[in-house]
Design an enzyme around this catalytic site. Structure first.
Site, PDB file in Angstrom:
ATOM      1  N   THR A 128     -44.842   0.645  28.140  1.00  0.00           N
ATOM      2  CA  THR A 128     -44.762   1.938  27.981  1.00  0.00           C
ATOM      3  C   THR A 128     -43.785   2.451  29.382  1.00  0.00           C
ATOM      4  OG1 THR A 128     -46.757   2.202  28.921  1.00  0.00           O
ATOM      5  CG2 THR A 128     -46.699   2.210  26.697  1.00  0.00           C
ATOM      6  N   ASP A 155     -50.180  16.943  21.291  1.00  0.00           N
ATOM      7  CA  ASP A 155     -49.846  16.750  22.926  1.00  0.00           C
ATOM      8  C   ASP A 155     -50.136  17.828  23.515  1.00  0.00           C
ATOM      9  OD1 ASP A 155     -48.394  13.642  23.697  1.00  0.00           O
ATOM     10  OD2 ASP A 155     -48.763  15.428  25.267  1.00  0.00           O
ATOM     11  N   SER A 191     -58.274  -0.757  23.214  1.00  0.00           N
ATOM     12  CA  SER A 191     -57.744  -1.720  24.215  1.00  0.00           C
ATOM     13  C   SER A 191     -58.301  -3.089  24.453  1.00  0.00           C
ATOM     14  CB  SER A 191     -57.706  -0.809  25.608  1.00  0.00           C
ATOM     15  OG  SER A 191     -57.308  -1.795  26.651  1.00  0.00           O
ATOM     16  N   CYS A 213     -53.735   8.378  19.620  1.00  0.00           N
ATOM     17  CA  CYS A 213     -53.199   7.561  20.792  1.00  0.00           C
ATOM     18  C   CYS A 213     -53.469   8.548  22.281  1.00  0.00           C
ATOM     19  CB  CYS A 213     -51.910   7.610  20.626  1.00  0.00           C
ATOM     20  SG  CYS A 213     -51.327   6.225  19.468  1.00  0.00           S
ATOM     21  N   LYS A 271     -63.086   2.610  25.672  1.00  0.00           N
ATOM     22  CA  LYS A 271     -62.379   1.943  24.648  1.00  0.00           C
ATOM     23  C   LYS A 271     -63.317   1.197  23.920  1.00  0.00           C
ATOM     24  CE  LYS A 271     -58.299   3.553  25.625  1.00  0.00           C
ATOM     25  NZ  LYS A 271     -57.755   4.489  24.381  1.00  0.00           N
ATOM     26  N   LEU A 273     -47.253   5.005  23.307  1.00  0.00           N
ATOM     27  CA  LEU A 273     -47.565   4.552  22.023  1.00  0.00           C
ATOM     28  C   LEU A 273     -47.633   5.351  20.835  1.00  0.00           C
ATOM     29  CD1 LEU A 273     -50.143   2.068  23.123  1.00  0.00           C
ATOM     30  CD2 LEU A 273     -47.601   1.504  22.868  1.00  0.00           C
ATOM     31  N   SER A 276     -45.347  10.864  23.779  1.00  0.00           N
ATOM     32  CA  SER A 276     -44.865   9.665  24.699  1.00  0.00           C
ATOM     33  C   SER A 276     -45.566   8.393  24.453  1.00  0.00           C
ATOM     34  CB  SER A 276     -45.120  10.251  26.110  1.00  0.00           C
ATOM     35  OG  SER A 276     -46.491  10.232  26.610  1.00  0.00           O
ATOM     36  N   TYR A 279     -63.079   3.362  31.639  1.00  0.00           N
ATOM     37  CA  TYR A 279     -61.904   3.013  30.765  1.00  0.00           C
ATOM     38  C   TYR A 279     -62.361   1.902  29.798  1.00  0.00           C
ATOM     39  CZ  TYR A 279     -57.377   1.990  28.835  1.00  0.00           C
ATOM     40  OH  TYR A 279     -56.263   1.697  27.892  1.00  0.00           O
ATOM     41  N   VAL A 339     -57.341  17.348  22.733  1.00  0.00           N
ATOM     42  CA  VAL A 339     -58.381  16.594  21.908  1.00  0.00           C
ATOM     43  C   VAL A 339     -59.798  16.885  22.245  1.00  0.00           C
ATOM     44  CG1 VAL A 339     -56.645  14.949  21.418  1.00  0.00           C
ATOM     45  CG2 VAL A 339     -58.170  14.455  23.253  1.00  0.00           C
TER      46      VAL A 339
END
Length: 258
Positions: free
Chosen positions: A199, A36, A151, A87, A168, A17, A15, A164, A61
């Site tokens: 998205t 995924d 990001s 991603c 990043k 990006l 899904s 977050y 992951v």
């Protein structure tokens, strides 16, 4: 890198990006292995891309054994790994102190770091191990390329984005040392730092919320297109002299505090 018949792993490839990256890579002649957690979406992606060009593995992951198994599946399906696009990620928000003065739960912070930062590194290190087995390719004698996803929050983190932004920012910070570590085996490492991309999650926001975000974009005044992210992935993979860079893909946006 000449992309025809090369093989890419795309984490979070079912899904957003990640899926856009799969679309653009397949269009450029690459076979893709989608990692995924969403099996239904992953199998649908394979059906749409073609089972001769794509395969899917349920991969966590953050789990070494899960990633290793996914890499083995990809090599079994297509013979090698030349490209990794990381991603997979989460965007859980929370202020350091909430309105009642309670501190952010440490488990919530750890989860974001674990998935976004440690998960990206986990897949990258194991994919690089596989890439190092490739015969050198092209005039640059490269064996592979890794594209991580950061990001603009790495630079312009908003309120509630401490976890977050830290995750990043860590991805940005490890780009150069990873590129230096892997230079001896001919594997490049680059990072894309997208801004507000169109998205499904962002497109589902109320118009007034989207408009307030778009107001901070310099040009063009819109959400970024997932296909533009995928195009940049392809460009990075093709250009052997592009290494150790973080590229903002954001229309010139600079995020406001909230």
């Amino acid at each position: 890198m000449e992309l025809t018949n090369k093989v890419a792993i795309v984490t979070g490839g079912a899904s957003g990006l990640g899926r856009a990256s799969c679309d653009q890579l397949v269009a450029a002649g690459v076979n893709v292995a989608i990692f995924d957690m969403n099996e239904e979406a992953g199998q649908q992606a394979v059906s749409e891309l073609g089972s001769d060009r794509a395969c899917f593995s349920v991969v966590n992951v953050t789990d070494e054994a899960s990633v290793a198994a996914g890499i083995a599946d990809a090599v079994n399906a297509f013979g090698a790994i030349h490209i990794l696009v990381n991603c997979a990620g989460i965007a859980t928000a929370g202020k350091v102190l909430n309105r009642e003065g309670q501190a952010l739960d440490l488990g919530d912070f750890n989860k974001v770091i674990s998935v976004n930062l440690i998960g990206s590194f986990n897949v990258a290190r194991l994919a690089a191990e596989q890439m190092a087995k490739n015969e050198p390719m092209g005039e640059a004698l490269e064996r592979g390329v890794i594209v991580n996803t950061a990001s603009v929050a790495a630079f312009d983190g908003q309120m509630g984005q401490a976890a977050y932004s830290a995750s990043k920012g860590g991805i940005v910070g490890m780009t150069l040392p990873m590129a230096r570590d892997l230079a001896s085996v001919g594997v490049r490492v680059n990072t894309i730092a997208p801004g507000i991309m169109g998205t499904p999650l962002l497109e589902s926001l109320p118009d007034n919320v989207k408009d307030s975000l778009i107001a901070n974009v310099q040009f063009p005044k819109r959400l970024g297109l997932p296909s533009e992210f995928g195009d940049l992935v392809v460009t990075i993979a093709q250009n052997a002299y592009l290494n150790a860079e973080t590229i903002r893909l954001d229309g010139g946006i600079r995020m406001q505090p909230r």
